[in-house]
Design a protein around this motif. Sequence first.
Motif, PDB file in Angstrom:
ATOM      1  N   TYR A 149       0.826  -1.208   0.000  1.00  0.00           N
ATOM      2  CA  TYR A 149       0.000   0.000   0.000  1.00  0.00           C
ATOM      3  C   TYR A 149       0.861   1.259   0.000  1.00  0.00           C
ATOM      4  O   TYR A 149       0.581   2.202  -0.740  1.00  0.00           O
TER       5      TYR A 149
ATOM      6  N   ALA B 123      -4.830   1.479  -4.922  1.00  0.00           N
ATOM      7  CA  ALA B 123      -4.640   1.789  -3.500  1.00  0.00           C
ATOM      8  C   ALA B 123      -5.968   1.725  -2.747  1.00  0.00           C
ATOM      9  O   ALA B 123      -6.014   1.280  -1.597  1.00  0.00           O
TER      10      ALA B 123
ATOM     11  N   VAL C  82       0.502   4.127  -2.868  1.00  0.00           N
ATOM     12  CA  VAL C  82       0.009   5.474  -2.567  1.00  0.00           C
ATOM     13  C   VAL C  82       1.116   6.515  -2.775  1.00  0.00           C
ATOM     14  O   VAL C  82       0.833   7.638  -3.219  1.00  0.00           O
TER      15      VAL C  82
ATOM     16  N   THR D  79      -8.423   5.615   0.757  1.00  0.00           N
ATOM     17  CA  THR D  79      -7.714   6.294  -0.329  1.00  0.00           C
ATOM     18  C   THR D  79      -8.692   6.859  -1.352  1.00  0.00           C
ATOM     19  O   THR D  79      -8.347   7.783  -2.081  1.00  0.00           O
TER      20      THR D  79
END
Length: 181
Positions: free
Chosen positions: A63, A103, A67, A110
């Motif tokens: 993740y 994400a 991101v 997100t």
Amino acid sequence: MPREVPTALKVAQAFAGAVAVWLIAVIARRTAGEEAAICAAWLAAAYPPLIWMCAYALSETAYSVIVLGTVVCLSRVTDPPADDMESRHVASAFSAGVLTGIATLTRAGTLFILPLACLYLALRRNRAAAIAIALGALLALAPWSLRNIGEHRVGIASQGALTFWTGNSPAAIGEGDLAAN
């Protein structure tokens, strides 16, 4: 526990952690210059969760890379166009949308980036980039969301795995994360 995690996964996650350190340095360089990039890279490389998290089979490592990649792509969209080539902005915006969608499948929070980025770009009169972000996110989210709606009657799981099951299945009896509550 770390001893139960396959070595290949630990190595892959360690590589992802190194990519996260590099992306943090890229973001720092874009915002504050070369010295900031060096400091940011050292701090990120010494940050304990980026080190020990790779030993566990968790999604946090993946993740963080996804991101951070989203942030890099979004920052390229706001750059002045080089040689009046708007296509670079649209390609970066589409990439940012795809990464935001991926994400979001990892951490649903997100999804909040998407309307903010689209609104920001629309207010800056860059509607093509706003549309590209939305389309990229739709491309990444639609297949899983349609599947989840068909099977579980919810588009995106709030935290995935057991929480997805306990929060969205009529057969769930409260096991997993909700058992402590």
